[in-house]
Design an enzyme around this catalytic site. Sequence first.
Site, short mmCIF file in Angstrom:
data_model
loop_
_atom_site.label_atom_id
_atom_site.label_comp_id
_atom_site.label_asym_id
_atom_site.label_seq_id
_atom_site.Cartn_x
_atom_site.Cartn_y
_atom_site.Cartn_z
N ARG A 140 35.69 35.60 43.24
CA ARG A 140 34.88 34.73 44.09
C ARG A 140 33.89 33.95 43.23
NH1 ARG A 140 34.68 37.96 49.81
NH2 ARG A 140 36.31 36.65 50.68
N GLN A 145 37.00 28.61 44.50
CA GLN A 145 36.63 28.51 45.91
C GLN A 145 37.78 27.99 46.78
OE1 GLN A 145 32.93 26.50 46.40
NE2 GLN A 145 32.58 27.43 48.40
N ASP A 148 40.48 30.68 47.71
CA ASP A 148 40.00 31.93 48.30
C ASP A 148 40.65 32.16 49.67
OD1 ASP A 148 38.60 34.06 49.28
OD2 ASP A 148 36.62 33.21 48.97
N SER A 151 38.87 34.46 52.33
CA SER A 151 37.84 33.81 53.15
C SER A 151 38.47 32.96 54.25
CB SER A 151 36.94 32.92 52.28
OG SER A 151 36.09 33.72 51.50
N TYR A 247 30.43 41.88 47.07
CA TYR A 247 31.01 42.78 48.05
C TYR A 247 30.12 44.00 48.24
CZ TYR A 247 35.54 40.41 47.79
OH TYR A 247 36.56 39.50 47.86
#
Length: 437
Positions: A140, A145, A148, A151, A247
Amino acid sequence: MRPVSLVIGVPKETAPGERRVAMVPRAFAALQKSGAELLVEPGAGAASGYPDAEYVEKGARLAAGRDELFAASDVLLFVRTPGTWQQAPAAGAPQPDPDLARLRPGQVLIGFADPLSLPDTSRELAARGVSAFAMEMMPRITRAQGMDALSSMATLAGYKAVLLAADALPRLFPMLMTAAGTVTPARVLVIGAGVAGLFAAATARRLGAVVSAYDVRPAAREQVESVGAKFVSLPLETSGSEDRGGYAREMDADFYRRQRELMAGAVKEHDVVITTAAVPGKRAPVLVTRDMVAGMAPGSVIVDVAAERGGNCELTRPGETVVEHQVVILGPLNLAATVPYHASQLYARNVASFLGHLLRDVKPAAAPLPLDTADEITRETLITHGGEVVHERVRQLLGLSPSPSPAAAAATPGDGQPPPDPPRPSPTSAAPAPSTA
Ligand code: NAD
């Protein structure tokens, strides 16, 4: 001599209830420009709303069948990597996947493989000689991005969880002032304010509910407030609750016991509880007990988005809806697949962006795909290569010694590699945007 162009294959997904497809016609355009060819199994996109004709119109070729697709592809794109979904606890008794026998050494696989929960399947993929990338291992960092996929899928899961709750609740979400009287708004509590939780909170707000949210990571407060929800504060020591990647860390049994005690009051006050709390590679922590369910008002609804990881509610049965103490508890699996059109669109964009990254120095795109394990994105997502499990965390889970492969060498900190990118800021906008937006 013209280089052999790279053939990228898109099979139809075979997991029960899996309606997504790993590549959609429009997302492939950039790769096609780079010289790659797209080979699609007939019907691959049918369940998600992408007919064969649309792929052909965008320049893809339809394979004669699954065997040809696997045989002719240099890179295979999956939502669920072969041999993985059958091993997931929710799939029941593990079954062999006939696709494993279709793989050939040197082939590149990209998909969700869940290697931290199902490390044995990585061993099986390694034995087939394939280079398998796991999308859930994407670091991440800012550069990644657009790749991902976790997400992207979590965003859709959070949205859909709220719709399921609204449908099951015998009350309205918004406040109504009518000639027949005033209807008070539903009270929604979101436990776990990561990507799915924040999007659930934002969606519930848009439907007019009064929303509160809690997360063990102190940084979540600001994000919760930015989507118009109230942060639930619990007097718990949470300083070590977040890892370097953003996380949650697994906490000890005492912490969870204390958390449950403190959370009981908040759960009781809400009509809807949406739970999304997860710790990567671990079973989801049980945060809502049977007694807490018994304390909720009749007709209340719990949607346990963590059901796939065992569930945050003690009474959740993954894949089922149960009613206990007049409270409806939904344990949906694979929520993103229930919004297959947009889930496929976002996932395909994540995969295309990842492929674009792997192919950045190859013009025009040609086989074999280069695997630069000095690059953090490539190294962190590569699970198997050259007949070995090469990902250090997966090797540890399998009890293997540190890898002698270049991937492991590159993964060793302090070996002259550039430092990893700092974590990028967490979503704080009023509506957390999908990472591919
Ligand atoms: P996840 O799915 O692993 O977990 C969901 C949420 O559950 C997390 O917010 C976690 O803190 C929470 N949780 C775990 N144990 C809990 C407990 N006992 N009680 C309450 N909550 C608990 O996580 P995720 O949604 O994938 O994202 C986690 C973090 O990563 C968030 O900070 C998110 O904003 C961030 N993120 C960063 C990037 C980036 O590029 N830097 C991208 C996406 C997400």
